[in-house]
Motif scaffolding. Structure first.
Motif, PDB file in Angstrom:
ATOM      1  N   CYS A  73       0.819  -1.219   0.000  1.00  0.00           N
ATOM      2  CA  CYS A  73       0.000   0.000   0.000  1.00  0.00           C
ATOM      3  C   CYS A  73       0.852   1.269   0.000  1.00  0.00           C
ATOM      4  O   CYS A  73       0.966   1.957  -1.013  1.00  0.00           O
ATOM      5  CB  CYS A  73      -0.946  -0.002   1.194  1.00  0.00           C
ATOM      6  N   ASP A  74       1.508   1.567   1.122  1.00  0.00           N
ATOM      7  CA  ASP A  74       2.274   2.809   1.243  1.00  0.00           C
ATOM      8  C   ASP A  74       3.462   2.823   0.293  1.00  0.00           C
ATOM      9  O   ASP A  74       4.309   1.920   0.316  1.00  0.00           O
ATOM     10  CB  ASP A  74       2.783   2.980   2.675  1.00  0.00           C
ATOM     11  N   GLY A  75       3.524   3.844  -0.550  1.00  0.00           N
ATOM     12  CA  GLY A  75       4.631   3.991  -1.474  1.00  0.00           C
ATOM     13  C   GLY A  75       4.453   3.233  -2.764  1.00  0.00           C
ATOM     14  O   GLY A  75       5.241   3.398  -3.698  1.00  0.00           O
ATOM     15  N   THR A  76       3.418   2.391  -2.827  1.00  0.00           N
ATOM     16  CA  THR A  76       3.143   1.611  -4.040  1.00  0.00           C
ATOM     17  C   THR A  76       1.812   2.038  -4.641  1.00  0.00           C
ATOM     18  O   THR A  76       1.743   2.447  -5.792  1.00  0.00           O
ATOM     19  CB  THR A  76       3.137   0.105  -3.726  1.00  0.00           C
ATOM     20  N   LEU A  77       0.742   1.932  -3.853  1.00  0.00           N
ATOM     21  CA  LEU A  77      -0.565   2.409  -4.295  1.00  0.00           C
ATOM     22  C   LEU A  77      -0.804   3.856  -3.871  1.00  0.00           C
ATOM     23  O   LEU A  77      -1.318   4.663  -4.644  1.00  0.00           O
ATOM     24  CB  LEU A  77      -1.669   1.534  -3.708  1.00  0.00           C
ATOM     25  N   LEU A  78      -0.440   4.148  -2.628  1.00  0.00           N
ATOM     26  CA  LEU A  78      -0.674   5.481  -2.081  1.00  0.00           C
ATOM     27  C   LEU A  78       0.649   6.181  -1.798  1.00  0.00           C
ATOM     28  O   LEU A  78       1.583   5.568  -1.270  1.00  0.00           O
ATOM     29  CB  LEU A  78      -1.488   5.396  -0.787  1.00  0.00           C
ATOM     30  N   ASP A  79       0.708   7.429  -2.153  1.00  0.00           N
ATOM     31  CA  ASP A  79       1.918   8.215  -1.916  1.00  0.00           C
ATOM     32  C   ASP A  79       1.889   8.719  -0.477  1.00  0.00           C
ATOM     33  O   ASP A  79       1.864   9.920  -0.212  1.00  0.00           O
ATOM     34  CB  ASP A  79       1.975   9.383  -2.894  1.00  0.00           C
ATOM     35  N   SER A  80       1.892   7.761   0.449  1.00  0.00           N
ATOM     36  CA  SER A  80       1.747   8.096   1.864  1.00  0.00           C
ATOM     37  C   SER A  80       3.057   8.054   2.631  1.00  0.00           C
ATOM     38  O   SER A  80       3.072   8.327   3.829  1.00  0.00           O
ATOM     39  CB  SER A  80       0.740   7.140   2.525  1.00  0.00           C
ATOM     40  N   GLU A  81       4.149   7.715   1.945  1.00  0.00           N
ATOM     41  CA  GLU A  81       5.429   7.687   2.642  1.00  0.00           C
ATOM     42  C   GLU A  81       5.756   9.070   3.216  1.00  0.00           C
ATOM     43  O   GLU A  81       6.306   9.180   4.308  1.00  0.00           O
ATOM     44  CB  GLU A  81       6.543   7.220   1.707  1.00  0.00           C
ATOM     45  N   LYS A  82       5.381  10.129   2.473  1.00  0.00           N
ATOM     46  CA  LYS A  82       5.604  11.477   2.989  1.00  0.00           C
ATOM     47  C   LYS A  82       4.834  11.689   4.288  1.00  0.00           C
ATOM     48  O   LYS A  82       5.331  12.338   5.215  1.00  0.00           O
ATOM     49  CB  LYS A  82       5.182  12.528   1.964  1.00  0.00           C
ATOM     50  N   HIS A  83       3.603  11.128   4.372  1.00  0.00           N
ATOM     51  CA  HIS A  83       2.832  11.259   5.606  1.00  0.00           C
ATOM     52  C   HIS A  83       3.536  10.555   6.764  1.00  0.00           C
ATOM     53  O   HIS A  83       3.568  11.064   7.889  1.00  0.00           O
ATOM     54  CB  HIS A  83       1.432  10.673   5.425  1.00  0.00           C
ATOM     55  N   TRP A  84       4.105   9.354   6.497  1.00  0.00           N
ATOM     56  CA  TRP A  84       4.845   8.651   7.550  1.00  0.00           C
ATOM     57  C   TRP A  84       6.080   9.432   7.968  1.00  0.00           C
ATOM     58  O   TRP A  84       6.379   9.554   9.161  1.00  0.00           O
ATOM     59  CB  TRP A  84       5.257   7.253   7.070  1.00  0.00           C
ATOM     60  N   VAL A  85       6.798   9.986   6.993  1.00  0.00           N
ATOM     61  CA  VAL A  85       7.987  10.784   7.309  1.00  0.00           C
ATOM     62  C   VAL A  85       7.601  11.993   8.148  1.00  0.00           C
ATOM     63  O   VAL A  85       8.239  12.298   9.174  1.00  0.00           O
ATOM     64  CB  VAL A  85       8.700  11.232   6.018  1.00  0.00           C
ATOM     65  N   ASP A  86       6.547  12.688   7.724  1.00  0.00           N
ATOM     66  CA  ASP A  86       6.106  13.874   8.469  1.00  0.00           C
ATOM     67  C   ASP A  86       5.622  13.493   9.868  1.00  0.00           C
ATOM     68  O   ASP A  86       5.868  14.222  10.847  1.00  0.00           O
ATOM     69  CB  ASP A  86       4.988  14.593   7.713  1.00  0.00           C
ATOM     70  N   ALA A  87       4.919  12.361   9.969  1.00  0.00           N
ATOM     71  CA  ALA A  87       4.433  11.918  11.283  1.00  0.00           C
ATOM     72  C   ALA A  87       5.597  11.592  12.208  1.00  0.00           C
ATOM     73  O   ALA A  87       5.599  11.965  13.390  1.00  0.00           O
ATOM     74  CB  ALA A  87       3.524  10.706  11.119  1.00  0.00           C
ATOM     75  N   ARG A  88       6.613  10.899  11.688  1.00  0.00           N
ATOM     76  CA  ARG A  88       7.788  10.584  12.505  1.00  0.00           C
ATOM     77  C   ARG A  88       8.489  11.859  12.949  1.00  0.00           C
ATOM     78  O   ARG A  88       8.898  11.990  14.116  1.00  0.00           O
ATOM     79  CB  ARG A  88       8.760   9.701  11.708  1.00  0.00           C
ATOM     80  N   CYS A  89       8.614  12.809  12.032  1.00  0.00           N
ATOM     81  CA  CYS A  89       9.278  14.075  12.367  1.00  0.00           C
ATOM     82  C   CYS A  89       8.510  14.833  13.447  1.00  0.00           C
ATOM     83  O   CYS A  89       9.115  15.407  14.363  1.00  0.00           O
ATOM     84  CB  CYS A  89       9.424  14.941  11.116  1.00  0.00           C
ATOM     85  N   ARG A  90       7.179  14.831  13.346  1.00  0.00           N
ATOM     86  CA  ARG A  90       6.357  15.532  14.343  1.00  0.00           C
ATOM     87  C   ARG A  90       6.555  14.933  15.730  1.00  0.00           C
ATOM     88  O   ARG A  90       6.753  15.664  16.711  1.00  0.00           O
ATOM     89  CB  ARG A  90       4.877  15.438  13.964  1.00  0.00           C
ATOM     90  N   VAL A  91       6.502  13.607  15.793  1.00  0.00           N
ATOM     91  CA  VAL A  91       6.616  12.944  17.093  1.00  0.00           C
ATOM     92  C   VAL A  91       8.021  13.121  17.662  1.00  0.00           C
ATOM     93  O   VAL A  91       8.184  13.437  18.848  1.00  0.00           O
ATOM     94  CB  VAL A  91       6.262  11.448  16.964  1.00  0.00           C
ATOM     95  N   LEU A  92       9.023  12.932  16.838  1.00  0.00           N
ATOM     96  CA  LEU A  92      10.397  13.082  17.319  1.00  0.00           C
ATOM     97  C   LEU A  92      10.702  14.527  17.719  1.00  0.00           C
ATOM     98  O   LEU A  92      11.452  14.770  18.671  1.00  0.00           O
ATOM     99  CB  LEU A  92      11.385  12.599  16.259  1.00  0.00           C
TER     100      LEU A  92
END
Length: 228
Positions: A18-37
């Protein structure tokens, strides 16, 4: 199109990451990790980004807790990560180039499934928001005896639910973690991305820069759902 297979070979079922293949959601994961960190005064480096790509969200939470110097807070950071991702993904679901067209062209001709490391509700909500969920017969995620990628379980389970032998399925993956999973399940895999690692290229049976690849589109257009 695939190494060690005849040009006439075609899959009897297709399983998508799904992520990065069907949906361009890797940016959302990167942004989410950055927010939490950032809440813990930490800025992720390139090494962390590479380690976190494609892994199960609980493993990502553990990596984040270690990086933040709070190894005992893995569960807390995992919950925060999922919360941030859900907010970002719900606000802006974006499909990867070529994904809607390729999936629609396959639908009805052969079984389609999704194998993801994300929670079921996240995968289904994001796919539904992007107008893709109705094309898939099965969405398989870790849970119970089904272990997350890079273990083979999600891909093996997807093939089983489609009632097709793994060797007669085809997987699409953008991460090394996912490629390892599909290969371990005995499913030939097409890797996706512009800058694959050496190991990814070695493991994948084929490689395209995106799902808009003309050779891939032409090849998929001839699939009948039976291995020839």
């Amino acid at each position: 199109m695939l190494k060690n297979r005849s040009p006439q070979w075609s899959p009897r079922a297709v399983v998508f990451d799904c992520d990065g293949t069907l949906l361009d959601s890797e940016k959302h994961w990167v942004d989410a990790r950055c927010r939490v960190l950032a809440d813990h005064g930490v800025v992720p480096d390139e090494k962390f980004t590479d380690l976190a790509q494609g892994v199960h969200y609980t493993e990502c939470g553990r990596l984040m807790a270690t990086m933040a110097g709070r190894p005992g807070a893995a569960a807390e950071l995992t919950d925060a990560l999922l919360g941030a991702f859900r907010t970002l993904a719900a606000a802006a679901p974006v499909t990867c180039p070529g994904a809607p067209e390729l999936v629609a062209s396959m639908a009805g001709r052969l079984p389609l499934a999704v194998a993801s490391n994300c929670p079921q509700d996240v995968v289904e909500t994001c796919l539904a928001g992007a107008g893709l969920l109705h094309h898939f017969r099965h969405v398989v995620v870790p849970g119970g005896p089904v272990r997350p990628k890079p273990e083979p379980d999600v891909y093996a389970e997807a093939a089983a639910r489609c009632a097709i032998d793994p060797a007669e399925c085809l997987a699409f993956e953008d991460s090394l973690c996912g490629i390892r999973s599909a290969v371990s399940a005995g499913i030939p895999v097409v890797g996706i991305g512009r800058n694959p690692s050496h190991e990814s290229l070695q493991l994948a049976d084929g490689w395209v820069s995106s799902l808009e690849d003309p050779e891939l589109i032409s090849w998929a257009g001839g699939w009948s759902g039976a291995s020839r």
